[in-house]
Scaffold this active site. Structure first.
Site, PDB file in Angstrom:
ATOM      1  N   GLY A   6     -37.385  23.840  -6.030  1.00  0.00           N
ATOM      2  CA  GLY A   6     -37.922  22.614  -6.634  1.00  0.00           C
ATOM      3  C   GLY A   6     -38.397  21.624  -5.585  1.00  0.00           C
ATOM      4  N   TYR A 131     -29.500  20.581 -22.231  1.00  0.00           N
ATOM      5  CA  TYR A 131     -29.734  20.398 -20.786  1.00  0.00           C
ATOM      6  C   TYR A 131     -28.419  20.029 -20.093  1.00  0.00           C
ATOM      7  CZ  TYR A 131     -31.511  17.632 -16.729  1.00  0.00           C
ATOM      8  OH  TYR A 131     -31.757  17.079 -15.490  1.00  0.00           O
ATOM      9  N   ASN A 160     -30.200   8.559 -13.454  1.00  0.00           N
ATOM     10  CA  ASN A 160     -31.657   8.556 -13.694  1.00  0.00           C
ATOM     11  C   ASN A 160     -32.403   8.091 -12.440  1.00  0.00           C
ATOM     12  OD1 ASN A 160     -30.203   8.229 -16.241  1.00  0.00           O
ATOM     13  ND2 ASN A 160     -32.218   8.154 -17.163  1.00  0.00           N
TER      14      ASN A 160
HETATM   15  N1  NAP Z   1     -35.630  12.922 -12.381  1.00  0.00           N
HETATM   16  C1  NAP Z   1     -34.452  12.456 -12.749  1.00  0.00           C
HETATM   17  O1  NAP Z   1     -34.325  11.328 -13.252  1.00  0.00           O
HETATM   18  C2  NAP Z   1     -33.210  13.291 -12.540  1.00  0.00           C
HETATM   19  C3  NAP Z   1     -31.960  12.738 -12.879  1.00  0.00           C
HETATM   20  C4  NAP Z   1     -30.810  13.492 -12.692  1.00  0.00           C
HETATM   21  C5  NAP Z   1     -30.903  14.774 -12.167  1.00  0.00           C
HETATM   22  N2  NAP Z   1     -32.119  15.283 -11.862  1.00  0.00           N
HETATM   23  C6  NAP Z   1     -32.171  16.643 -11.315  1.00  0.00           C
HETATM   24  O2  NAP Z   1     -32.882  16.608 -10.092  1.00  0.00           O
HETATM   25  C7  NAP Z   1     -33.589  17.817  -9.898  1.00  0.00           C
HETATM   26  C8  NAP Z   1     -35.050  17.521  -9.624  1.00  0.00           C
HETATM   27  O3  NAP Z   1     -35.602  16.821 -10.734  1.00  0.00           O
HETATM   28  P1  NAP Z   1     -37.095  16.281 -10.702  1.00  0.00           P
HETATM   29  O4  NAP Z   1     -37.149  15.098 -11.587  1.00  0.00           O
HETATM   30  O5  NAP Z   1     -37.577  16.206  -9.302  1.00  0.00           O
HETATM   31  O6  NAP Z   1     -37.834  17.466 -11.467  1.00  0.00           O
HETATM   32  P2  NAP Z   1     -39.344  17.996 -11.350  1.00  0.00           P
HETATM   33  O7  NAP Z   1     -40.229  16.994 -10.697  1.00  0.00           O
HETATM   34  O8  NAP Z   1     -39.704  18.467 -12.723  1.00  0.00           O
HETATM   35  O9  NAP Z   1     -39.228  19.219 -10.384  1.00  0.00           O
HETATM   36  C9  NAP Z   1     -38.602  20.385 -10.816  1.00  0.00           C
HETATM   37  C10 NAP Z   1     -39.003  21.503  -9.915  1.00  0.00           C
HETATM   38  O10 NAP Z   1     -38.389  22.686 -10.409  1.00  0.00           O
HETATM   39  C11 NAP Z   1     -39.265  23.755 -10.165  1.00  0.00           C
HETATM   40  N3  NAP Z   1     -39.078  24.790 -11.196  1.00  0.00           N
HETATM   41  C12 NAP Z   1     -39.046  24.629 -12.545  1.00  0.00           C
HETATM   42  N4  NAP Z   1     -38.941  25.827 -13.151  1.00  0.00           N
HETATM   43  C13 NAP Z   1     -38.925  26.761 -12.151  1.00  0.00           C
HETATM   44  C14 NAP Z   1     -38.839  28.158 -12.139  1.00  0.00           C
HETATM   45  N5  NAP Z   1     -38.772  28.886 -13.281  1.00  0.00           N
HETATM   46  N6  NAP Z   1     -38.851  28.790 -10.948  1.00  0.00           N
HETATM   47  C15 NAP Z   1     -38.934  28.084  -9.795  1.00  0.00           C
HETATM   48  N7  NAP Z   1     -39.001  26.748  -9.740  1.00  0.00           N
HETATM   49  C16 NAP Z   1     -38.998  26.088 -10.910  1.00  0.00           C
HETATM   50  C17 NAP Z   1     -40.681  23.196 -10.252  1.00  0.00           C
HETATM   51  O11 NAP Z   1     -41.469  23.931  -9.328  1.00  0.00           O
HETATM   52  P3  NAP Z   1     -43.082  24.030  -9.415  1.00  0.00           P
HETATM   53  O12 NAP Z   1     -43.573  22.626  -9.284  1.00  0.00           O
HETATM   54  O13 NAP Z   1     -43.443  24.876  -8.276  1.00  0.00           O
HETATM   55  O14 NAP Z   1     -43.386  24.617 -10.770  1.00  0.00           O
HETATM   56  C18 NAP Z   1     -40.496  21.748  -9.839  1.00  0.00           C
HETATM   57  O15 NAP Z   1     -40.893  21.548  -8.508  1.00  0.00           O
HETATM   58  C19 NAP Z   1     -33.338  18.655 -11.159  1.00  0.00           C
HETATM   59  O16 NAP Z   1     -32.296  19.554 -10.884  1.00  0.00           O
HETATM   60  C20 NAP Z   1     -32.902  17.636 -12.194  1.00  0.00           C
HETATM   61  O17 NAP Z   1     -32.076  18.213 -13.165  1.00  0.00           O
HETATM   62  C21 NAP Z   1     -33.276  14.586 -12.024  1.00  0.00           C
END
Ligand code: NAP
Length: 307
Positions: A6, A131, A160
């Site tokens: 990711g 989730y 968040n």
């Molecule tokens: N954003 C928030 O507010 C928040 C809060 C709490 C926890 N988190 C956690 O933080 C982490 C990052 O979140 P984010 O907001 O940065 O999410 P994001 O921007 O949606 O990024 C998620 C990444 O996961 C990769 N991914 C998704 N499905 C995949 C698959 N099947 N195989 C390989 N890679 C895959 C995507 O890669 P590609 O781009 O290459 O498709 C993307 O780069 C996650 O674990 C999330 O649960 C986020």
């Protein structure tokens, strides 16, 4: 070599930058190269990369709407990616595996501030239950792998996030990005009113994305324990206050109408962040006002093309 899954996502892009600034060699593949729901892709990736450490950030995630619409996918993708990644990490003998969890895993009515010990005291808010439970199950797997196989698996619970490069497309966005887009669009279109989901009373804690990335790097370097650790900003704000603050920064002076027929999500959310400070010295640096101003500035310059 550090493998960051990711690593091209919102949070991951900052984690990769910070690791590289500190001199680490980083491999951050896209999902179209290795689909982490497939064990064969994961095995091939480990064979090529042979990582020493893994930071597993890849996830299927989004705001309340996306969580409701894609609850099945969010459960399957997150549990499959996490379980198979940790198994591959065990087999290849990595020195550290950092699993990223979420505040959405906490029970719906957890007393504020949420303590790590409260994680299992009930089912999460139903809108993000699939989730939240999938992510929470991975904590149990990390602890079981530590107990049986001695895998140094660390689990961080993130609140968040918001900041530049966030996802602003309405079907994927979280609260801050959605509200910034609403206010900017309304100002540009001269709309007299915006409509916000819920009744405005829900509270949230927001952490600036660069601070979250710092926390992950610090935990990777300094924390080797099996207990989950909250990562948050320590400040609680209602959706009403947040909307007013964002409207003020954007310069939108129209009416703010709440739509109580849409879900509030979890009623209250703020993490107890004392463990992160005590265990590896993490404290958030960016105030909500400063972080929101930077985010709005970025969105006006670059983000509105992508939204
Ligand atoms: N954003 C928030 O507010 C928040 C809060 C709490 C926890 N988190 C956690 O933080 C982490 C990052 O979140 P984010 O907001 O940065 O999410 P994001 O921007 O949606 O990024 C998620 C990444 O996961 C990769 N991914 C998704 N499905 C995949 C698959 N099947 N195989 C390989 N890679 C895959 C995507 O890669 P590609 O781009 O290459 O498709 C993307 O780069 C996650 O674990 C999330 O649960 C986020």
């Amino acid at each position: 070599m550090i493998l960051v899954t990711g690593g091209h996502g919102f949070l991951g892009s900052y984690v990769v930058e910070k690791l590289r600034e500190r001199g680490y060699l980083v491999f951050a593949p896209h999902s179209n190269l290795y689909d982490l729901r497939k064990q064969a892709d994961i095995d091939a990736m480990f064979h090529v990369v042979r990582p020493d450490k893994v930071i597993h950030l890849a996830a299927a995630c989004g705001g309340i709407g996306a969580n409701q619409e894609y609850s099945g996918k969010f459960f399957y993708d997150n549990i499959m990616m996490g379980a198979q990644m940790l198994e591959a990490a065990r087999v290849s003998g990595v020195s550290k595996f950092v699993q990223i969890g979420t505040a959405c895993s906490y029970p719906k009515h957890t007393p504020v501030p949420f303590k790590e010990e409260d994680l299992w005291n009930g089912f999460p808010e139903s809108t993000n239950g699939a989730y939240g439970v999938a992510k929470r199950a991975l904590l149990t797997m990390c602890q079981a792998y530590r107990a049986q196989y001695g895998v140094n698996a660390v689990y961080l619970i993130l609140t968040n996030l918001y900041g530049p490069r966030d996802e602003f497309r309405p079907h994927r966005s979280h609260a801050v990005a959605a509200l910034i887009k609403k206010c900017v669009d309304a100002k540009c279109n001269g709309d007299s009113e915006i409509t916000v989901w819920g009744d405005g009373t829900a509270t949230r804690e927001f952490l600036y994305v660069e601070d979250a990335a710092d926390a992950i790097v610090m935990a990777m370097e300094k924390y080797d324990g099996g207990e989950p650790v909250n990562i948050g900003g320590g400040q609680e704000v209602s959706i009403l206050e947040l909307t007013r603050t964002i409207a003020g920064i954007v310069g939108y002076s129209g009416n703010i109408r709440f739509d109580p027929s849409k879900p509030n999500g979890q009623p209250k959310r703020r993490l107890d962040v004392s463990k992160a400070k005590n265990l590896f010295g993490f404290e958030s640096k960016t105030s909500l006002g400063e972080g929101l101003s930077k985010t709005v500035e970025w969105y006006l310059k670059e983000g509105s093309n992508a939204a």
